[in-house]
Design a protein around this motif. Sequence first.
Motif, PDB file in Angstrom:
ATOM      1  N   GLU A  63      45.232  38.779  40.648  1.00 13.91           N
ATOM      2  CA  GLU A  63      45.181  37.522  41.385  1.00 13.91           C
ATOM      3  C   GLU A  63      46.129  37.667  42.572  1.00 13.91           C
ATOM      4  N   ILE A  64      45.586  37.612  43.793  1.00 15.80           N
ATOM      5  CA  ILE A  64      46.353  37.917  45.000  1.00 15.80           C
ATOM      6  C   ILE A  64      46.474  36.660  45.856  1.00 15.80           C
ATOM      7  N   ILE A  65      47.705  36.237  46.067  1.00 16.10           N
ATOM      8  CA  ILE A  65      47.997  35.008  46.813  1.00 16.10           C
ATOM      9  C   ILE A  65      48.646  35.386  48.137  1.00 16.10           C
ATOM     10  N   SER A  66      48.185  34.767  49.222  1.00 13.41           N
ATOM     11  CA  SER A  66      48.809  34.949  50.534  1.00 13.41           C
ATOM     12  C   SER A  66      49.212  33.591  51.093  1.00 13.41           C
ATOM     13  N   LEU A  67      50.388  33.555  51.702  1.00 12.79           N
ATOM     14  CA  LEU A  67      50.862  32.368  52.410  1.00 12.79           C
ATOM     15  C   LEU A  67      51.394  32.813  53.761  1.00 12.79           C
ATOM     16  N   SER A  94      40.742  36.361  43.787  1.00 13.42           N
ATOM     17  CA  SER A  94      40.670  36.936  42.455  1.00 13.42           C
ATOM     18  C   SER A  94      39.857  38.220  42.549  1.00 13.42           C
ATOM     19  N   ALA A  95      40.520  39.357  42.363  1.00 11.96           N
ATOM     20  CA  ALA A  95      39.836  40.631  42.577  1.00 11.96           C
ATOM     21  C   ALA A  95      38.817  40.937  41.494  1.00 11.96           C
ATOM     22  N   GLY A  96      39.058  40.454  40.278  1.00  9.80           N
ATOM     23  CA  GLY A  96      38.091  40.641  39.208  1.00  9.80           C
ATOM     24  C   GLY A  96      37.712  42.099  39.003  1.00  9.80           C
ATOM     25  N   ARG A  97      36.395  42.359  38.848  1.00  9.65           N
ATOM     26  CA  ARG A  97      35.942  43.726  38.551  1.00  9.65           C
ATOM     27  C   ARG A  97      36.024  44.652  39.758  1.00  9.65           C
ATOM     28  N   GLY A  98      36.400  44.105  40.933  1.00  3.65           N
ATOM     29  CA  GLY A  98      36.624  44.952  42.093  1.00  3.65           C
ATOM     30  C   GLY A  98      36.179  44.317  43.393  1.00  3.65           C
ATOM     31  N   ILE A  99      37.047  44.387  44.402  1.00  2.00           N
ATOM     32  CA  ILE A  99      36.722  43.858  45.717  1.00  2.00           C
ATOM     33  C   ILE A  99      37.461  44.684  46.773  1.00  2.00           C
ATOM     34  N   PHE A 100      36.840  44.820  47.937  1.00  5.64           N
ATOM     35  CA  PHE A 100      37.463  45.483  49.075  1.00  5.64           C
ATOM     36  C   PHE A 100      37.732  44.435  50.154  1.00  5.64           C
ATOM     37  N   GLU A 120      49.225  39.083  37.505  1.00  9.98           N
ATOM     38  CA  GLU A 120      48.262  39.698  36.592  1.00  9.98           C
ATOM     39  C   GLU A 120      47.403  38.614  35.944  1.00  9.98           C
ATOM     40  N   PRO A 121      46.076  38.802  35.878  1.00 10.77           N
ATOM     41  CA  PRO A 121      45.198  37.810  35.261  1.00 10.77           C
ATOM     42  C   PRO A 121      45.168  37.950  33.743  1.00 10.77           C
ATOM     43  N   ASN A 122      44.666  36.918  33.069  1.00  6.31           N
ATOM     44  CA  ASN A 122      44.421  37.010  31.626  1.00  6.31           C
ATOM     45  C   ASN A 122      42.940  37.187  31.320  1.00  6.31           C
ATOM     46  N   GLN A 123      42.127  37.392  32.365  1.00  5.57           N
ATOM     47  CA  GLN A 123      40.710  37.706  32.225  1.00  5.57           C
ATOM     48  C   GLN A 123      40.417  38.920  33.092  1.00  5.57           C
ATOM     49  N   HIS A 124      39.770  39.926  32.532  1.00  4.80           N
ATOM     50  CA  HIS A 124      39.464  41.134  33.279  1.00  4.80           C
ATOM     51  C   HIS A 124      37.949  41.286  33.443  1.00  4.80           C
ATOM     52  N   THR A 126      35.910  40.041  35.665  1.00  4.21           N
ATOM     53  CA  THR A 126      35.158  38.867  36.112  1.00  4.21           C
ATOM     54  C   THR A 126      34.658  39.068  37.543  1.00  4.21           C
ATOM     55  N   ALA A 127      33.775  38.179  37.985  1.00  2.78           N
ATOM     56  CA  ALA A 127      33.266  38.243  39.354  1.00  2.78           C
ATOM     57  C   ALA A 127      34.390  37.909  40.336  1.00  2.78           C
ATOM     58  N   PRO A 128      34.510  38.658  41.435  1.00  5.65           N
ATOM     59  CA  PRO A 128      35.522  38.331  42.435  1.00  5.65           C
ATOM     60  C   PRO A 128      35.288  36.944  43.038  1.00  5.65           C
ATOM     61  N   SER A 129      36.361  36.296  43.466  1.00  2.58           N
ATOM     62  CA  SER A 129      36.233  34.983  44.091  1.00  2.58           C
ATOM     63  C   SER A 129      37.307  34.800  45.145  1.00  2.58           C
ATOM     64  N   TYR A 130      37.095  33.807  46.018  1.00  9.11           N
ATOM     65  CA  TYR A 130      37.991  33.577  47.153  1.00  9.11           C
ATOM     66  C   TYR A 130      38.179  32.081  47.323  1.00  9.11           C
TER      67      TYR A 130
END
Length: 231
Positions: A63-67, A94-100, A120-124, A126-130
């Motif tokens: 899980e990647i957060i930017s401010l 949320s990078a999930g199973r992989g995102i570039f 670190e997520p508690n679900q691996h 998963t579909a990436p999301s934004y």
Amino acid sequence: MITVRKSEDRGVANFGWLQSKHSFSFGHYYDPAHMGHSVLRVINDDVVAPSAGFDTHGHRNMEIISLVLEGDIIHQDSAGHRQVLPAGEFQLMSAGRGIFHSEFNHSRAKPLKFLQIWIEPNQHGTAPSYQQKSFGSELGLTTIITPDGANDTLQIKQNAKLHQLILASGSGLTFNTSIGRKLYVHLITGKLLINQVALSAGDGAKISDLQQLELLNGGSDTVTALVFELP
């Protein structure tokens, strides 16, 4: 227990186009005493030169957060998102199973300053999301991220919360959390007292075994901070 991580003690990276301070071990900086706090793994305080940025690269199960603190980011990813992230807005990928994705300084004249945060997520797998949203700059505590997305917060795949703290000079508040929760406070601007423990801009505080915090602006400038609630 409150353990302060002073700004000047953070890891440092300088690549010319990028200057970064690492609160926890990251990249070429490794310190076994600072590997994260609970599921919080990265807080990088980045300054990016005009028109420079991070070329396309991949992430998985993070899980990647930017401010953005100053300037604007141009974000583009393999899920089809192309967004401009201005100062003050929060981004959660949320990078999930992989995102570039790639991130560049939108300006050709001014540096970009932003915080990059990994949880670190508690679900691996998963579909990436934004997600991206501005939560304003109201005084007090504003909840930004939650596990269920309640009250129009950004939704994270972890039993964690992120709050934005803004305190005017001379003001303070009481923060309560549940038994067993760990906390981390990253101070962006001003001087903050946490149960009378002093922090300056860029400092962080690992907090455990405390359910109540007294947060007080200890200076003349506005306090801006991030408060993490972690499992």
